[in-house]
Write a protein that holds these residues in place. Sequence first.
Motif, PDB file in Angstrom:
ATOM      1  N   PHE A 132       0.824  -1.205   0.000  1.00 34.96           N
ATOM      2  CA  PHE A 132       0.000   0.000   0.000  1.00 34.96           C
ATOM      3  C   PHE A 132       0.866   1.266   0.000  1.00 34.96           C
ATOM      4  N   GLY A 133       2.011   1.218   0.676  1.00 33.17           N
ATOM      5  CA  GLY A 133       2.909   2.363   0.642  1.00 33.17           C
ATOM      6  C   GLY A 133       3.435   2.622  -0.759  1.00 33.17           C
ATOM      7  N   SER A 134       3.807   1.556  -1.463  1.00 37.88           N
ATOM      8  CA  SER A 134       4.302   1.716  -2.835  1.00 37.88           C
ATOM      9  C   SER A 134       3.213   2.230  -3.754  1.00 37.88           C
ATOM     10  N   ARG A 135       1.971   1.816  -3.511  1.00 46.17           N
ATOM     11  CA  ARG A 135       0.852   2.318  -4.322  1.00 46.17           C
ATOM     12  C   ARG A 135       0.655   3.819  -4.108  1.00 46.17           C
ATOM     13  N   ILE A 136       0.749   4.253  -2.864  1.00 44.28           N
ATOM     14  CA  ILE A 136       0.603   5.686  -2.576  1.00 44.28           C
ATOM     15  C   ILE A 136       1.693   6.479  -3.280  1.00 44.28           C
ATOM     16  N   ILE A 137       2.922   5.971  -3.193  1.00 43.04           N
ATOM     17  CA  ILE A 137       4.049   6.686  -3.789  1.00 43.04           C
ATOM     18  C   ILE A 137       3.970   6.647  -5.314  1.00 43.04           C
ATOM     19  N   THR A 138       3.643   5.491  -5.871  1.00 47.92           N
ATOM     20  CA  THR A 138       3.560   5.373  -7.326  1.00 47.92           C
ATOM     21  C   THR A 138       2.475   6.267  -7.905  1.00 47.92           C
ATOM     22  N   LYS A 139       1.341   6.324  -7.227  1.00 46.50           N
ATOM     23  CA  LYS A 139       0.247   7.164  -7.706  1.00 46.50           C
ATOM     24  C   LYS A 139       0.598   8.642  -7.607  1.00 46.50           C
TER      25      LYS A 139
END
Length: 480
Positions: A438-445
């Motif tokens: 979920f952290g990577s999703r926040i950063i990627t988005k």
Amino acid sequence: MDFLSDTVMLSRMQFALTSIFHMLWPVLTTGMGIYLVVVEGLWLKTRDSDYYYHARFWSKLYVLNFGIGVASGLPMEFQFGTNWAPFSIAVGDFFGSILGFEASMAFMLEAGFLGIMLFGWNRVPPVMHYIATIMVAFGANLSTFWILSANSWMQTPVGGEFVDGKFIVRDYFQAIFNPSMAASVSHMFFATLETSLFVIGGISAWYILNKRHQEFFSKSLKIVLAATIAIAPLQIAIGHISAEQVYHNQPSKLAAIEARWENVNAGESAPWSLLALPSKEAEKNIFELNIPHGLGYILEFKDKLSEPLLGLKEWKPEDRPPAIGLIFYSFRIMSGIGFFFVGLMLLSVIQWLRGKLSPENITQQSLLMLGWIFAAPLGYIAVEAGWIVREVGRQPWTVYGLIRTTDAASSLPASDVLGSLSVFAVVYTILFICALYFGSRIITKGPNFNLTVPGVEKEEDLDTTPAEFIPDKRPVEAQQ
């Protein structure tokens, strides 16, 4: 594999697992809470919408860490009643009170205002929202105070006496503000802040390196850099004060930190070991790489010590801290990372003064950006290494000099503790994977520039937002 049948060792391993995992999350929330206060304050002061978008973006990572921190922290505290019941019975009148203060004063304050901070945008006045953000940050850092006060008391217990196996508090203020409390709270406060700053800086550098919203994230990187100018050197100075406290109050821990086996008398000098290979059986270091006279300069800024430095041989083997090598190198890893942060900060400041961090030039600083990305996880490693030094170095005592760890553990079947330890390992692994996902999703988005900025009615009212990021004029409900 004898430890599989050792209840005390398994209980220690379980508490180490839960505390090491839990520590990953409040480290970021306590420091990032202060950062959110800064960027939201800048938005209120300047009405630069970039700061508003920064507050909204970084708060997503904040709440992710907060949620996992809560989920992982509760099982850790439950262990005081399950695995460490004799300890809780003996010191519960003080230790339990302090943990109660942390829950009622700090955690409830943070949790109570968190909803307003997350969901109050466009629902409460901006000033009220800012107060909520301040309260969240204050509550998170107040938790640090109470937890470190309780742990510091275990390191330097004062303020009462043991009567019939129970600690009776005579002076609560003396117990709370024990000899190691100030240095411990300060060191942890700046550790969480420094770790958070380098995480924010590392993520900002990642965007800049990938040429995504360079101008936007150059602002967050510069805020971080401005803060680290003071915080990185200050953390090293506070770390030195903490080492002095150990020198005076916990000599066996200092002997383990330095892998020092023989006494050093007052008025004598001693080398400082950069590398060593301690041998518990031989009671000496099989290998050493020393800096002559270094220990005196580290402890007292002079060649010869004014006080005697006791070596590990001064204590019986059963009274010495275990795992000397682990303590020795954990301390050096923590210290080395601290000096690396200072070096990265100095290099970044030089480039800033040369104009290399302007929006036009910052994308050309690829090596510097890689340095910040590399630094992002190092704060976590330093914090965990510091806690290893702090807790393993206190052994074989739970309360230093008063309650041995073997006497503080509950009498449980080893199989039961092994079962719960295995469950914790599996659950925490799943939580860690979920957090990374979920952290990577926040950063990627990335940031959402379509959010409505409170108080902005027209396009031309926006100060710095690029044209392609004009706020969405739909109602908040429609945007969601």
